[in-house]
Structures are given as C-alpha cells and as structure tokens.
Design a protein around this motif. Structure first.
Motif, PDB file in Angstrom:
ATOM      1  N   ALA A 184       0.840  -1.209   0.000  1.00 40.48           N
ATOM      2  CA  ALA A 184       0.000   0.000   0.000  1.00 40.48           C
ATOM      3  C   ALA A 184       0.870   1.252   0.000  1.00 40.48           C
ATOM      4  CB  ALA A 184      -0.923  -0.017   1.210  1.00 40.48           C
ATOM      5  N   GLY A 185       1.908   1.234   0.824  1.00 37.75           N
ATOM      6  CA  GLY A 185       2.821   2.371   0.860  1.00 37.75           C
ATOM      7  C   GLY A 185       3.540   2.549  -0.458  1.00 37.75           C
ATOM      8  N   LEU A 186       3.907   1.439  -1.076  1.00 39.51           N
ATOM      9  CA  LEU A 186       4.607   1.496  -2.359  1.00 39.51           C
ATOM     10  C   LEU A 186       3.719   2.124  -3.429  1.00 39.51           C
ATOM     11  CD1 LEU A 186       7.087   0.683  -4.057  1.00 39.51           C
ATOM     12  CD2 LEU A 186       5.962  -1.516  -4.471  1.00 39.51           C
ATOM     13  N   ILE A 187       2.470   1.694  -3.484  1.00 36.22           N
ATOM     14  CA  ILE A 187       1.539   2.245  -4.472  1.00 36.22           C
ATOM     15  C   ILE A 187       1.339   3.738  -4.242  1.00 36.22           C
ATOM     16  CG2 ILE A 187      -0.855   2.206  -5.270  1.00 36.22           C
ATOM     17  CD1 ILE A 187      -0.850  -0.817  -4.690  1.00 36.22           C
ATOM     18  N   TYR A 188       1.218   4.117  -2.974  1.00 38.95           N
ATOM     19  CA  TYR A 188       1.036   5.535  -2.651  1.00 38.95           C
ATOM     20  C   TYR A 188       2.247   6.352  -3.079  1.00 38.95           C
ATOM     21  CZ  TYR A 188       0.616   9.803   0.073  1.00 38.95           C
ATOM     22  OH  TYR A 188       0.568  11.123   0.443  1.00 38.95           O
ATOM     23  N   GLU A 189       3.459   5.872  -2.735  1.00 35.81           N
ATOM     24  CA  GLU A 189       4.669   6.619  -3.050  1.00 35.81           C
ATOM     25  C   GLU A 189       4.873   6.739  -4.549  1.00 35.81           C
ATOM     26  OE1 GLU A 189       6.294   8.307  -0.997  1.00 35.81           O
ATOM     27  OE2 GLU A 189       5.400   7.519   0.824  1.00 35.81           O
ATOM     28  N   LEU A 190       4.624   5.662  -5.282  1.00 36.60           N
ATOM     29  CA  LEU A 190       4.822   5.697  -6.722  1.00 36.60           C
ATOM     30  C   LEU A 190       3.784   6.579  -7.402  1.00 36.60           C
ATOM     31  CD1 LEU A 190       5.711   1.973  -7.506  1.00 36.60           C
ATOM     32  CD2 LEU A 190       7.249   3.918  -7.249  1.00 36.60           C
ATOM     33  N   SER A 191       2.621   6.691  -6.791  1.00 36.58           N
ATOM     34  CA  SER A 191       1.563   7.515  -7.372  1.00 36.58           C
ATOM     35  C   SER A 191       1.842   8.997  -7.193  1.00 36.58           C
ATOM     36  CB  SER A 191       0.209   7.177  -6.727  1.00 36.58           C
ATOM     37  OG  SER A 191      -0.144   5.830  -6.953  1.00 36.58           O
ATOM     38  N   PHE A 192       2.497   9.368  -6.079  1.00 36.14           N
ATOM     39  CA  PHE A 192       2.695  10.777  -5.770  1.00 36.14           C
ATOM     40  C   PHE A 192       4.177  11.168  -5.763  1.00 36.14           C
ATOM     41  CE2 PHE A 192      -1.355   9.579  -3.897  1.00 36.14           C
ATOM     42  CZ  PHE A 192      -2.179  10.599  -4.347  1.00 36.14           C
ATOM     43  N   LEU A 193       5.004  10.326  -6.351  1.00 37.75           N
ATOM     44  CA  LEU A 193       6.441  10.572  -6.317  1.00 37.75           C
ATOM     45  C   LEU A 193       6.827  11.708  -7.253  1.00 37.75           C
ATOM     46  CD1 LEU A 193       9.057   9.451  -5.061  1.00 37.75           C
ATOM     47  CD2 LEU A 193       9.329   8.051  -7.101  1.00 37.75           C
ATOM     48  N   GLY A 194       7.408  12.750  -6.694  1.00 33.26           N
ATOM     49  CA  GLY A 194       7.911  13.852  -7.494  1.00 33.26           C
ATOM     50  C   GLY A 194       9.417  13.754  -7.608  1.00 33.26           C
ATOM     51  N   SER A 195      10.017  14.695  -8.300  1.00 30.04           N
ATOM     52  CA  SER A 195      11.447  14.630  -8.554  1.00 30.04           C
ATOM     53  C   SER A 195      12.274  14.732  -7.290  1.00 30.04           C
ATOM     54  CB  SER A 195      11.849  15.766  -9.511  1.00 30.04           C
ATOM     55  OG  SER A 195      11.540  17.027  -8.946  1.00 30.04           O
ATOM     56  N   ALA A 196      11.720  15.325  -6.246  1.00 25.61           N
ATOM     57  CA  ALA A 196      12.497  15.508  -5.024  1.00 25.61           C
ATOM     58  C   ALA A 196      11.930  14.724  -3.850  1.00 25.61           C
ATOM     59  CB  ALA A 196      12.545  16.987  -4.665  1.00 25.61           C
ATOM     60  N   LYS A 197      10.873  13.969  -4.054  1.00 23.35           N
ATOM     61  CA  LYS A 197      10.176  13.333  -2.944  1.00 23.35           C
ATOM     62  C   LYS A 197      11.067  12.382  -2.155  1.00 23.35           C
ATOM     63  CE  LYS A 197       5.965  15.018  -3.341  1.00 23.35           C
ATOM     64  NZ  LYS A 197       5.323  15.762  -2.265  1.00 23.35           N
ATOM     65  N   PRO A 250      10.624  11.478   5.560  1.00 21.51           N
ATOM     66  CA  PRO A 250       9.569  10.450   5.632  1.00 21.51           C
ATOM     67  C   PRO A 250       9.616   9.489   4.451  1.00 21.51           C
ATOM     68  CG  PRO A 250       8.672  12.608   6.144  1.00 21.51           C
ATOM     69  CD  PRO A 250      10.049  12.833   5.600  1.00 21.51           C
ATOM     70  N   LYS A 251       9.897  10.026   3.260  1.00 20.58           N
ATOM     71  CA  LYS A 251       9.977   9.194   2.070  1.00 20.58           C
ATOM     72  C   LYS A 251      11.184   8.265   2.151  1.00 20.58           C
ATOM     73  CE  LYS A 251       6.617  11.710   0.434  1.00 20.58           C
ATOM     74  NZ  LYS A 251       5.244  11.209   0.307  1.00 20.58           N
ATOM     75  N   MET A 252      12.286   8.802   2.665  1.00 19.59           N
ATOM     76  CA  MET A 252      13.486   7.984   2.764  1.00 19.59           C
ATOM     77  C   MET A 252      13.275   6.820   3.725  1.00 19.59           C
ATOM     78  SD  MET A 252      16.791  10.505   2.531  1.00 19.59           S
ATOM     79  CE  MET A 252      16.386  11.520   3.934  1.00 19.59           C
ATOM     80  N   TYR A 253      12.571   7.078   4.814  1.00 21.18           N
ATOM     81  CA  TYR A 253      12.352   5.993   5.776  1.00 21.18           C
ATOM     82  C   TYR A 253      11.435   4.922   5.210  1.00 21.18           C
ATOM     83  CZ  TYR A 253      15.046   7.917   9.549  1.00 21.18           C
ATOM     84  OH  TYR A 253      16.098   8.353  10.306  1.00 21.18           O
ATOM     85  N   PHE A 254      10.450   5.323   4.410  1.00 15.99           N
ATOM     86  CA  PHE A 254       9.640   4.300   3.758  1.00 15.99           C
ATOM     87  C   PHE A 254      10.497   3.478   2.805  1.00 15.99           C
ATOM     88  CE2 PHE A 254       7.449   2.789   0.007  1.00 15.99           C
ATOM     89  CZ  PHE A 254       6.566   1.893   0.602  1.00 15.99           C
ATOM     90  N   PHE A 255      11.355   4.166   2.051  1.00 12.17           N
ATOM     91  CA  PHE A 255      12.242   3.467   1.124  1.00 12.17           C
ATOM     92  C   PHE A 255      13.143   2.490   1.866  1.00 12.17           C
ATOM     93  CE2 PHE A 255      16.264   3.551  -1.480  1.00 12.17           C
ATOM     94  CZ  PHE A 255      15.773   2.745  -2.505  1.00 12.17           C
ATOM     95  N   GLY A 256      13.647   2.909   3.042  1.00 11.83           N
ATOM     96  CA  GLY A 256      14.487   2.023   3.844  1.00 11.83           C
ATOM     97  C   GLY A 256      13.740   0.791   4.318  1.00 11.83           C
ATOM     98  N   ILE A 257      12.511   0.991   4.784  1.00 10.00           N
ATOM     99  CA  ILE A 257      11.693  -0.144   5.231  1.00 10.00           C
ATOM    100  C   ILE A 257      11.384  -1.063   4.055  1.00 10.00           C
ATOM    101  CG2 ILE A 257       9.421  -0.782   6.137  1.00 10.00           C
ATOM    102  CD1 ILE A 257       9.562   1.810   7.824  1.00 10.00           C
ATOM    103  N   PHE A 258      11.083  -0.462   2.906  1.00 12.03           N
ATOM    104  CA  PHE A 258      10.822  -1.266   1.713  1.00 12.03           C
ATOM    105  C   PHE A 258      12.027  -2.146   1.376  1.00 12.03           C
ATOM    106  CE2 PHE A 258      11.487  -1.669  -2.887  1.00 12.03           C
ATOM    107  CZ  PHE A 258      10.380  -2.450  -3.221  1.00 12.03           C
ATOM    108  N   LEU A 259      13.224  -1.566   1.397  1.00 15.27           N
ATOM    109  CA  LEU A 259      14.426  -2.350   1.111  1.00 15.27           C
ATOM    110  C   LEU A 259      14.610  -3.468   2.131  1.00 15.27           C
ATOM    111  CD1 LEU A 259      17.103   0.326   0.122  1.00 15.27           C
ATOM    112  CD2 LEU A 259      15.943  -1.295  -1.374  1.00 15.27           C
ATOM    113  N   ALA A 260      14.393  -3.142   3.413  1.00 17.01           N
ATOM    114  CA  ALA A 260      14.587  -4.137   4.474  1.00 17.01           C
ATOM    115  C   ALA A 260      13.630  -5.306   4.328  1.00 17.01           C
ATOM    116  CB  ALA A 260      14.415  -3.481   5.842  1.00 17.01           C
ATOM    117  N   VAL A 261      12.458  -5.072   3.750  1.00 17.08           N
ATOM    118  CA  VAL A 261      11.464  -6.135   3.562  1.00 17.08           C
ATOM    119  C   VAL A 261      11.650  -6.858   2.235  1.00 17.08           C
ATOM    120  CG1 VAL A 261       8.993  -6.579   3.246  1.00 17.08           C
ATOM    121  CG2 VAL A 261       9.751  -5.042   5.056  1.00 17.08           C
ATOM    122  N   PHE A 262      11.970  -6.101   1.181  1.00 17.31           N
ATOM    123  CA  PHE A 262      11.982  -6.674  -0.169  1.00 17.31           C
ATOM    124  C   PHE A 262      13.271  -7.430  -0.496  1.00 17.31           C
ATOM    125  CE2 PHE A 262      12.316  -6.169  -4.888  1.00 17.31           C
ATOM    126  CZ  PHE A 262      11.214  -6.953  -5.208  1.00 17.31           C
TER     127      PHE A 262
END
Length: 408
Positions: A43-56, A61-73
C-alpha cells in the motif's frame, strides 16, 4: 506503466517468498503477520509511486519508507533465489525418482523444509543489516587518516594536514546530538584546513537553517573552504519560476558565507607558509551521466602557475577520470565525494572493498593514484535515499602531506 509492472513483480516475489514461511510453520498468526506486513508495504509502495515527485525521495519520511521497503523486499529476493533453485532441483529429482519407481514424498518435504530454513536464515542477514543501518549505521562516523608523499611539495608544507568532509545532506538529519558529535570530531582532528566538497543540502537552502549554527563552529587555522555539489543547485525541485531557483542558490551561497566558509566558485586561493605557497582550487560541479557540468577548470586556475603545488576540490570523481588526471597542469591531489559509496557495501581494510557503486564509478571510495596524481573520494558525511548506511560508514578524512625524502 513501468510502476504497474514493478508492483506486479513485487506481488509475485511476495507470493513466492511466502512459500518458505508456509513450509517452516503452519502457525496462522505468523502467516497473518507476514501478509499484514506485505500488504502494508505494498500500500505504501503504491502511494509513493503515485505521488512521487522529482524531489520526494529526498525528504526524510519518504526515505524511511524506502528504507523499510528495502529491508522487507531484499530478503525476499534472496529467499526466492533459494526457492527457485530448489524447485528446479525438485523437478529433476522428482523425474528421476518417478522413473526409479520410488516414493519421494517424504524426501521432497524434508528437502523443502531444509532449503526454506537455510533461505530464511540467510535472508535475515540483510534484513537485520538494513535495519541496523537506519538505526545506528548512518551516524557511525569514522575518521580515516592518510599520509601522501610528493617530491615537489614545498618544504614549509611538510606535515601540513587537511580534513575533508563531503555530502552533508543536511535535509536528511534527524539527530542533533549525533551530528554535533561528528562536528566536534572534525574539530578534534586539529587540521590546518577543513575542506568541504559539496552537497550541503538535499534540495533547498532552508534545509540548512537548523544546522548552520552548529556547522559554523568548524574552525581551522587556514580556514574552511567549500565547493558546490550537484544537489546544491536545486535542480531536483520543481520551482515556480527561474528567479525562485536562482534566489535559492544565492541563499545557499550566502549561508556558507554566514558560517564563515570560503566558497570557491571556479576560483582559487593560495595557502602560504614561510614565504612558500600551495594552490587550493575549487570548481563547481562537473559530472558525467547526466549530472550538471558547471565546473570550469580553466577559469578556476586563472593566475595559477604550472609549477605550483595544487589541491583541487571537485565534487564528482568522474571529473578526475575524464579531465583532471591527464591535465598537463598536474593537479597533485583532487578531493571529491558524490558517490556515498552507495551507503552499502563491504570493507575489510587491506583485503576487500566492494560496493555496487563500483560498477558505475571507477573511483568511488578512498585514495586512488595514477601518474603520481592522487584523488580521495570521501564516502560522505550524511545520507540520502536510503536513510542509513551498511558497511560504508560516514567519513571524516584526514590527509597529511609529506615531502618525499630522496634516498641514495
């Protein structure tokens, strides 16, 4: 469309990796927890990819989601490598046993459980490492010291020390005490000069507002000098107007002046001792692979003699490979950053130094020498993207210049 394909791949990897969990345990709570985590990350991935801008991805907050995503994936990718290999082996073993007329059900079940256990055990390593990198690794500052010898170093500068830091990325910081400790650690080196090689912020000058008082405490007898990195220009922000972007860059330049730093914009300064001098040269960012090329080496060297001992500050190490190392003006030492060592890798001093970034940059961390000319690529002070570091720690470099002694 590409994001849709990536999400489908993520779901398939998730389902495949789940087979290892099901093989190890039949506990519905464990299964439910796995599914809950997977759905939350999806769900977080879909949200981030939907609203991801060039600097997001440069916002904490975005970096921490990315970190959690890496730790899981990433652990799931490791699991499916084992599971896929085991499935192939099961296919051929199954055919062989069927031809032989053997009952292979118990053998196959025990084999599957054994491989699943091994896969989960190995996958736990990157999972724990990526979490550690976010909690502790990003502030695990290391002081790395080098002594470099030169035939033509002026005698008065024999023993001269410089401290290099790079890639502060102040917009990523979230721990005042840790950063303050690191700034004090820089001052504790008591070097003759402090040199910062670019990327003070992630995107905008305002990111430095909460940190400028702290970094203004950096002091050295010869001063603090700096250059711009690719992130300092604000190129990764969608500005309302060109004038707004220009104003942001001016604010960043003024801020460094307020901190007492000497920003070199394609220019140089002489450092003098006992009537002798060395040239300190700073260029704006010059990079390959689509990065800004604002650096002007000729302009930066105006007034510099070919025979002068030269230290060049250039943010991107690809500049050294492409332009600097073969330049007839002979730049003795180049200081760069930019790569961060990808904030992930393995380093065993004297034995192994590896990071995926090596496949993009020939010079990506530490000291390199060609034709008697040196470059140091600092691993970076801060972090960006993944909010942590694993194996490639934040770095404070101390380099001592030595006069090479002629031996007969």
């Amino acid at each position: 469309m590409r994001w849709f394909i990536f999400i489908i791949i993520y779901i398939l990897v998730d389902i495949y990796a789940f087979q290892a969990i099901k093989t190890i345990t039949k506990n519905p709570w464990v299964h439910g927890f796995y599914v809950f985590i997977s759905l939350a990350v999806l769900a977080g991935l879909i949200y981030e990819l939907s609203f991801l801008g060039s600097a997001k991805m440069m916002e904490p907050p975005k970096m921490y989601f990315f970190g959690i995503f890496l730790a899981v994936f990433v652990p799931k990718l490791i699991i499916i490598v084992f599971m896929f290999g085991e499935d192939i082996a099961r296919f051929f073993v199954g055919i062989f046993m069927k031809i032989a007329g053997s009952d292979n059900s118990q053998f196959m079940a025990s084999r599957r459980k054994f491989v699943s256990t091994i896969a989960l055990g190995i996958a736990a390593i990157p999972f724990a490492s990526l979490l550690y990198g976010m909690i502790q690794g990003k502030y695990n500052y290391k002081v790395l010291k080098y002594a470099l010898e030169f035939d033509d170093l002026p005698d008065a500068f024999d023993g001269f020390t410089l401290t290099q830091i790079s890639d502060i990325h102040s917009g990523s910081f979230d721990n005042q005490n840790k950063v303050e400790y690191a700034v004090n650690l820089i001052n504790e080196q008591q070097s003759d000069v402090i040199l910062f090689t670019g990327d003070l912020v992630n995107n905008i000058a305002d990111e430095m507002n909460d940190w400028k008082v702290l970094f203004s405490t950096l002091k050295a007898p010869e001063g603090v000098f700096s250059v711009l990195g690719n992130h300092d220009y604000g190129d990764y922000v969608k500005w309302e107007s060109a004038s707004e972007k220009f104003e942001n860059l001016q604010n960043l330049k003024n801020l460094q002046k307020e901190m007492g730093w000497n920003l070199l914009l394609n220019e140089n300064r002489y450092l003098q001792r006992s009537g002798q001098k060395i040239a300190l040269i700073g260029v704006e960012n010059w990079g390959e692979n689509g990065f800004k090329q604002a650096g002007d080496l000729d302009k930066a060297c105006e007034g510099i003699s070919k025979d002068d001992f030269k230290i060049l500050m250039s943010h991107d190490p690809s500049h050294w490979q492409a332009k600097v190392k073969d330049d007839p003006r002979h730049f003795h030492l180049t200081l760069s950053g930019h790569t961060h060592g990808m904030q992930f890798g393995i380093e065993i001093p004297g034995i192994l130094k590896w990071s995926p970034i090596k496949y993009r940059y020939k010079n990506w961390a530490g000291i390199y020498e060609e034709f008697g000319r040196y470059i140091n690529v600092n691993r970076g002070f801060g972090f960006l993207g993944y909010p942590g570091r694993v194996g490639i720690w934040p770095e404070i470099t101390v380099i001592q210049l030595k006069k090479k002694q002629n031996t007969v």
